[in-house]
Design a protein around this motif. Sequence first.
Motif, PDB file in Angstrom:
ATOM      1  N   THR A  83       0.821  -1.207   0.000  1.00  0.00           N
ATOM      2  CA  THR A  83       0.000   0.000   0.000  1.00  0.00           C
ATOM      3  C   THR A  83       0.857   1.260   0.000  1.00  0.00           C
ATOM      4  O   THR A  83       0.551   2.241  -0.683  1.00  0.00           O
ATOM      5  N   ALA A  84       1.953   1.239   0.755  1.00  0.00           N
ATOM      6  CA  ALA A  84       2.810   2.420   0.840  1.00  0.00           C
ATOM      7  C   ALA A  84       3.450   2.746  -0.507  1.00  0.00           C
ATOM      8  O   ALA A  84       3.527   3.913  -0.908  1.00  0.00           O
ATOM      9  N   CYS A  85       3.911   1.728  -1.220  1.00  0.00           N
ATOM     10  CA  CYS A  85       4.547   1.977  -2.515  1.00  0.00           C
ATOM     11  C   CYS A  85       3.526   2.411  -3.564  1.00  0.00           C
ATOM     12  O   CYS A  85       3.852   3.199  -4.461  1.00  0.00           O
ATOM     13  N   ASN A  86       2.308   1.921  -3.471  1.00  0.00           N
ATOM     14  CA  ASN A  86       1.267   2.398  -4.384  1.00  0.00           C
ATOM     15  C   ASN A  86       0.986   3.878  -4.145  1.00  0.00           C
ATOM     16  O   ASN A  86       0.802   4.655  -5.085  1.00  0.00           O
ATOM     17  N   GLY A  87       0.950   4.282  -2.872  1.00  0.00           N
ATOM     18  CA  GLY A  87       0.772   5.694  -2.565  1.00  0.00           C
ATOM     19  C   GLY A  87       1.955   6.537  -3.013  1.00  0.00           C
ATOM     20  O   GLY A  87       1.796   7.668  -3.481  1.00  0.00           O
ATOM     21  N   MET A 149       2.197  -3.085   7.278  1.00  0.00           N
ATOM     22  CA  MET A 149       2.199  -3.224   8.733  1.00  0.00           C
ATOM     23  C   MET A 149       2.624  -1.925   9.413  1.00  0.00           C
ATOM     24  O   MET A 149       3.033  -1.921  10.564  1.00  0.00           O
ATOM     25  N   GLY A 150       2.519  -0.811   8.697  1.00  0.00           N
ATOM     26  CA  GLY A 150       2.899   0.469   9.266  1.00  0.00           C
ATOM     27  C   GLY A 150       1.725   1.187   9.893  1.00  0.00           C
ATOM     28  O   GLY A 150       0.694   0.598  10.235  1.00  0.00           O
ATOM     29  N   LYS A 151       1.849   2.511  10.005  1.00  0.00           N
ATOM     30  CA  LYS A 151       0.815   3.307  10.657  1.00  0.00           C
ATOM     31  C   LYS A 151      -0.478   3.312   9.863  1.00  0.00           C
ATOM     32  O   LYS A 151      -1.559   3.350  10.426  1.00  0.00           O
ATOM     33  N   ALA A 152      -0.373   3.283   8.534  1.00  0.00           N
ATOM     34  CA  ALA A 152      -1.589   3.333   7.716  1.00  0.00           C
ATOM     35  C   ALA A 152      -2.463   2.115   7.956  1.00  0.00           C
ATOM     36  O   ALA A 152      -3.679   2.200   8.027  1.00  0.00           O
ATOM     37  N   ALA A 153      -1.823   0.941   8.104  1.00  0.00           N
ATOM     38  CA  ALA A 153      -2.599  -0.274   8.338  1.00  0.00           C
ATOM     39  C   ALA A 153      -3.201  -0.278   9.737  1.00  0.00           C
ATOM     40  O   ALA A 153      -4.346  -0.674   9.934  1.00  0.00           O
ATOM     41  N   SER A 154      -2.414   0.182  10.727  1.00  0.00           N
ATOM     42  CA  SER A 154      -2.923   0.175  12.097  1.00  0.00           C
ATOM     43  C   SER A 154      -4.022   1.202  12.298  1.00  0.00           C
ATOM     44  O   SER A 154      -4.874   1.051  13.166  1.00  0.00           O
ATOM     45  N   ALA A 155      -4.015   2.273  11.488  1.00  0.00           N
ATOM     46  CA  ALA A 155      -5.035   3.303  11.650  1.00  0.00           C
ATOM     47  C   ALA A 155      -6.412   2.799  11.254  1.00  0.00           C
ATOM     48  O   ALA A 155      -7.420   3.357  11.672  1.00  0.00           O
ATOM     49  N   ARG A 156      -6.460   1.743  10.435  1.00  0.00           N
ATOM     50  CA  ARG A 156      -7.747   1.222   9.996  1.00  0.00           C
ATOM     51  C   ARG A 156      -8.356   0.241  10.997  1.00  0.00           C
ATOM     52  O   ARG A 156      -9.483  -0.193  10.829  1.00  0.00           O
ATOM     53  N   ARG A 157      -7.587  -0.133  12.005  1.00  0.00           N
ATOM     54  CA  ARG A 157      -8.114  -1.083  12.968  1.00  0.00           C
ATOM     55  C   ARG A 157      -9.174  -0.420  13.841  1.00  0.00           C
ATOM     56  O   ARG A 157      -9.018   0.716  14.277  1.00  0.00           O
TER      57      ARG A 157
END
Length: 221
Positions: A83-87, A149-157
Amino acid sequence: MSWQSFCATCGEWPVAFTTVKFCFGCWPGGSAVPPPCLECGSTTDYFTNGLCGRCHRMGHVTIDTCPDCFAWGASKHRAWRCTACNGWREKRKLGVCSCCSREVPINIYGACRLCTKQRTRVLATKPPLPLPDLIAANRNRQQLWFADMGKAASARRPKSPPPPVAVGTLARFPVTHLQLPLFRFERDLSVARRVGHLDPRDANLALLLDQHVDEFGRAHG
């Protein structure tokens, strides 16, 4: 016939195309070489209907390494990138990284995301002055990670629900009446360890008791 149809001869590989009953290895008249993947051009890992196992929507390859940052866990649903590289790709143009010399999207300093993240990681360790530049930070090694597994993924939890709050006080407890036992049993605390405790019949009273015990402990040590 669907993609789930396997070769009528070996029964191990999917059919070459949905219009035939054989895989390329069992092709009538002799084994045939599968064509390149129509999607990515790969000449290996042919799956069925002209696509390889990576590109076919029901292929057996479900996760792989992100080609931009080498993070493990990228899936075909995001073009095999994390996801990060797509962004990162959405806001930056393709170019040659001044550090690793790969042709990937680069920032205004001419660096790809992987090399930039490595320098950020090195600077976070507070190295002695002078601070290492991009080349020095990536000279010996690069730290890889798992995808998404960074902040972007944890923010969706979803956030944990707030703890329950007790209502009222223990002023009306204990009660003056006494509930007489109908049967008497010996207490066996090992049962609770095996099957767990039941929920309290009066959840609010249980919260009030917990609160009272905590206050008593803080007051008396």
